[in-house]
Design an enzyme around this catalytic site. Structure first.
Site, PDB file in Angstrom:
ATOM      1  N   TYR A 142       0.868  -1.184   0.000  1.00 48.01           N
ATOM      2  CA  TYR A 142       0.000   0.000   0.000  1.00 48.01           C
ATOM      3  C   TYR A 142       0.894   1.220   0.000  1.00 48.01           C
ATOM      4  O   TYR A 142       1.878   1.282   0.746  1.00 48.01           O
ATOM      5  CB  TYR A 142      -0.886  -0.005   1.248  1.00 48.01           C
ATOM      6  CG  TYR A 142      -1.744   1.226   1.444  1.00 48.01           C
ATOM      7  CD1 TYR A 142      -1.477   2.129   2.479  1.00 48.01           C
ATOM      8  CD2 TYR A 142      -2.825   1.499   0.615  1.00 48.01           C
ATOM      9  CE1 TYR A 142      -2.265   3.258   2.673  1.00 48.01           C
ATOM     10  CE2 TYR A 142      -3.619   2.619   0.805  1.00 48.01           C
ATOM     11  CZ  TYR A 142      -3.350   3.501   1.832  1.00 48.01           C
ATOM     12  OH  TYR A 142      -4.132   4.616   2.021  1.00 48.01           O
ATOM     13  N   ASP A 237       9.290   2.851  -1.156  1.00 48.52           N
ATOM     14  CA  ASP A 237       8.318   3.465  -0.242  1.00 48.52           C
ATOM     15  C   ASP A 237       8.747   3.083   1.179  1.00 48.52           C
ATOM     16  O   ASP A 237       8.418   1.996   1.656  1.00 48.52           O
ATOM     17  CB  ASP A 237       6.902   2.976  -0.555  1.00 48.52           C
ATOM     18  CG  ASP A 237       5.904   3.510   0.456  1.00 48.52           C
ATOM     19  OD1 ASP A 237       4.682   3.305   0.250  1.00 48.52           O
ATOM     20  OD2 ASP A 237       6.321   4.113   1.462  1.00 48.52           O
ATOM     21  N   LYS A 265       5.440   9.124   8.490  1.00 45.44           N
ATOM     22  CA  LYS A 265       5.345   8.577   9.848  1.00 45.44           C
ATOM     23  C   LYS A 265       6.468   9.099  10.761  1.00 45.44           C
ATOM     24  O   LYS A 265       6.452  10.266  11.160  1.00 45.44           O
ATOM     25  CB  LYS A 265       5.270   7.051   9.773  1.00 45.44           C
ATOM     26  CG  LYS A 265       3.988   6.572   9.013  1.00 45.44           C
ATOM     27  CD  LYS A 265       3.852   5.092   8.981  1.00 45.44           C
ATOM     28  CE  LYS A 265       2.807   4.638   7.997  1.00 45.44           C
ATOM     29  NZ  LYS A 265       1.451   4.588   8.510  1.00 45.44           N
TER      30      LYS A 265
HETATM   31  P1  KE4 Z   1      -0.428   8.290   4.749  1.00 43.30           P
HETATM   32  O1  KE4 Z   1      -1.031   9.037   3.566  1.00 43.30           O
HETATM   33  O2  KE4 Z   1      -1.455   7.456   5.476  1.00 43.30           O
HETATM   34  O3  KE4 Z   1       0.399   9.193   5.667  1.00 43.30           O
HETATM   35  O4  KE4 Z   1       0.674   7.274   4.152  1.00 43.30           O
HETATM   36  C1  KE4 Z   1       0.283   6.334   3.175  1.00 43.30           C
HETATM   37  C2  KE4 Z   1       1.238   5.158   3.242  1.00 43.30           C
HETATM   38  C3  KE4 Z   1       2.226   5.047   2.275  1.00 43.30           C
HETATM   39  N1  KE4 Z   1       3.123   4.029   2.305  1.00 43.30           N
HETATM   40  C4  KE4 Z   1       3.071   3.084   3.283  1.00 43.30           C
HETATM   41  C5  KE4 Z   1       4.077   1.968   3.265  1.00 43.30           C
HETATM   42  C6  KE4 Z   1       2.075   3.156   4.293  1.00 43.30           C
HETATM   43  O5  KE4 Z   1       2.018   2.191   5.241  1.00 43.30           O
HETATM   44  C7  KE4 Z   1       1.144   4.208   4.279  1.00 43.30           C
HETATM   45  C8  KE4 Z   1       0.032   4.328   5.309  1.00 43.30           C
HETATM   46  N2  KE4 Z   1      -0.102   3.220   6.207  1.00 43.30           N
HETATM   47  C9  KE4 Z   1      -1.443   2.982   6.725  1.00 43.30           C
HETATM   48  C10 KE4 Z   1      -1.439   1.739   7.621  1.00 43.30           C
HETATM   49  N3  KE4 Z   1      -0.642   0.678   7.162  1.00 43.30           N
HETATM   50  C11 KE4 Z   1      -1.969   4.170   7.450  1.00 43.30           C
HETATM   51  C12 KE4 Z   1      -3.168   3.909   8.319  1.00 43.30           C
HETATM   52  C13 KE4 Z   1      -4.422   4.504   7.738  1.00 43.30           C
HETATM   53  O6  KE4 Z   1      -4.621   4.426   6.511  1.00 43.30           O
HETATM   54  O7  KE4 Z   1      -5.200   5.047   8.538  1.00 43.30           O
END
Ligand code: KE4
Length: 425
Positions: A142, A237, A265
């Site tokens: 993701y 990523d 993060k």
């Molecule tokens: P954000 O847009 O949520 O800050 O980041 C997207 C993203 C991009 N790349 C990786 C590897 C990620 O894990 C994420 C976001 N992770 C999710 C949970 N695995 C965020 C939780 C949520 O969507 O509320």
């Protein structure tokens, strides 16, 4: 009725499903989401005063746990000077110096406000730089919710993507090839067929979004070789793995240098920060120097920059990675050891301080094997831990995190809660 349930009922009249991000709604584990009131160190306290040892860590940012004093102090100090100016501020360069010290591959970079923005912008830049259209991603990974990345694998050999979300036009989804994670053969095949039209490969170098799945032997090296050979860019990523697995992230651990890196993060210390960066010759194609547009009102926000600086300075000084890995190894081995005598089919994958308890008796090495886990049993596991004051991610295909604030007593309490919960499964 608990205060949390009251707040949930009210939130549902205002916010879609009462939440601002779908996975928080507990649809994968059942029941009503718990509203938190405060956190300190490894502990969260909900609005009804119940305490939890926290392994969600806000989905990854909280490597020092909740409200670490140096990070709070830095953010407070910055906030008193003004929340935002919409102008350059010195702290943007300061954080960028720390990021580049850890990730030398990021010769130039841009800060944004989320991991989604970082990955979306990196791929637009890759297309603008190469003049090509296709993106390769991997099933189970993701990279945020931009249209071209909400795509699932086509059936069989047809690797062109299908939208996983309504509202994503098929024409956009078809520009994304989706391959099995850890399958170097399929990567080589895709490049043989489409090499001249592939702008970039984007990958979680250690997957966190199918649950934790490490890269196998040569997988990352093959991605590096194939992209180089065909003139495509390799995008790591590292939104989860950056500053989580090592000071220099997965690219340092596995010795593979990508063309572009996305961060999120931890780099914001709990504040909204994403970043993307890479070779100067690529990054200089971004506006206003080049033709690829990317922008953001609160990009480089001074309060968020201050929290990020405090976080990275603390990481650089303390280098907590070996002890975090030892603690997490102890915890994950303990969980596995508790499952075996009870005849429970459990596979625990761990890399550094990120881990996942899969309810399956088979190895989990890609998105397909991860999907074979028993999500209903995981939901019962999650609820059993929750009532015993231990908070795991509310979905099977997510990563749990140990922070520097977790103590031996926290781990003991957790293993006791796991043992009791396993009895109920
Ligand atoms: P954000 O847009 O949520 O800050 O980041 C997207 C993203 C991009 N790349 C990786 C590897 C990620 O894990 C994420 C976001 N992770 C999710 C949970 N695995 C965020 C939780 C949520 O969507 O509320």
């Amino acid at each position: 009725m608990s205060k949390s349930k009251e707040l949930y009922r009210r939130a549902q009249t205002l916010l879609v499903a009462g939440v601002n991000s779908p996975v928080r709604a507990f649809h994968a584990v059942g029941g009503a989401p718990i509203f938190m009131a405060r956190g300190r160190g490894s502990e969260m306290v909900d609005v009804d005063g119940k305490r939890y040892v926290d392994y969600l860590g806000s989905w990854g940012p909280l490597i020092f746990g909740h409200a670490p004093p140096p990070i709070i102090a830095a953010a407070e100090k910055a906030l008193r000077l003004g929340a935002t100016f919409g102008t350059p501020v010195e702290s943007e360069a300061r954080l960028a110096e720390l990021v580049r010290a850890a990730f030398p591959s990021m010769e130039l970079m841009r800060f944004v406000s989320s991991g989604t923005e970082a990955c979306m912008a990196a791929l637009r830049l890759a297309r603008g730089y190469t003049g090509r259209r296709l993106i390769v991603k991997f099933a189970g990974c993701y990279h945020g919710h931009s249209d071209g990345l909400l795509v699932s694998a086509g059936s069989g050999a047809a690797t062109f993507g299908h939208p996983t979300s309504a509202g994503v036009p098929r024409e956009i989804a078809r520009l994304t090839l989706v391959l099995p994670y850890n399958d170097a053969t399929r990567v080589r095949k895709a490049f043989r067929s489409h090499g001249r039209d592939i702008a970039a490969v984007i990958v979680e170098p250690v997957a966190g979004n199918m649950g934790v799945v490490p890269p196998e032997k040569q997988f990352l090296r093959v991605l590096r070789e194939e992209t180089k050979r065909h003139g495509a860019l390799l995008v790591f990523d590292e939104v989860i793995t950056g500053f989580r697995l090592a000071w220099g992230g997965a690219q340092t651990v596995y010795g593979v240098r990508p063309d572009l890196t996305c961060l999120g993060k931890i780099v914001g210390g709990g504040f909204p920060v994403g970043a993307f960066g890479g070779a100067a010759k690529i990054m200089r194609r971004l506006a206003p120097l080049g033709p690829v547009y990317q922008a953001g009102t609160l990009s480089g926000n001074p309060v968020a920059m201050a929290a990020g600086i405090a976080t990275l300075e603390l990481l650089r000084r303390t280098r907590p990675y070996a002890s975090l890995a030892r603690q997490t190894a102890r915890l994950s081995a303990g969980i596995g050891a508790l499952a075996a005598p009870r005849g429970l089919a459990v596979t625990v994958n761990r890399v550094g301080s990120m881990f996942t308890v899969f309810f399956t008796d088979r190895p989990v090495r890609d998105g397909f094997s991860a999907m074979r886990s028993d999500a209903r049993r995981y939901a019962r596991f999650f609820q059993g831990l929750l009532k015993r004051g231990v908070y795991f991610p509310p979905a099977q295909l997510e990563a749990a995190f140990v922070s520097c604030a977790h103590t031996a007593a926290d781990l003991e309490k957790t293993l006791t809660a796991v043992a009791e919960t396993f009895e109920e499964l």
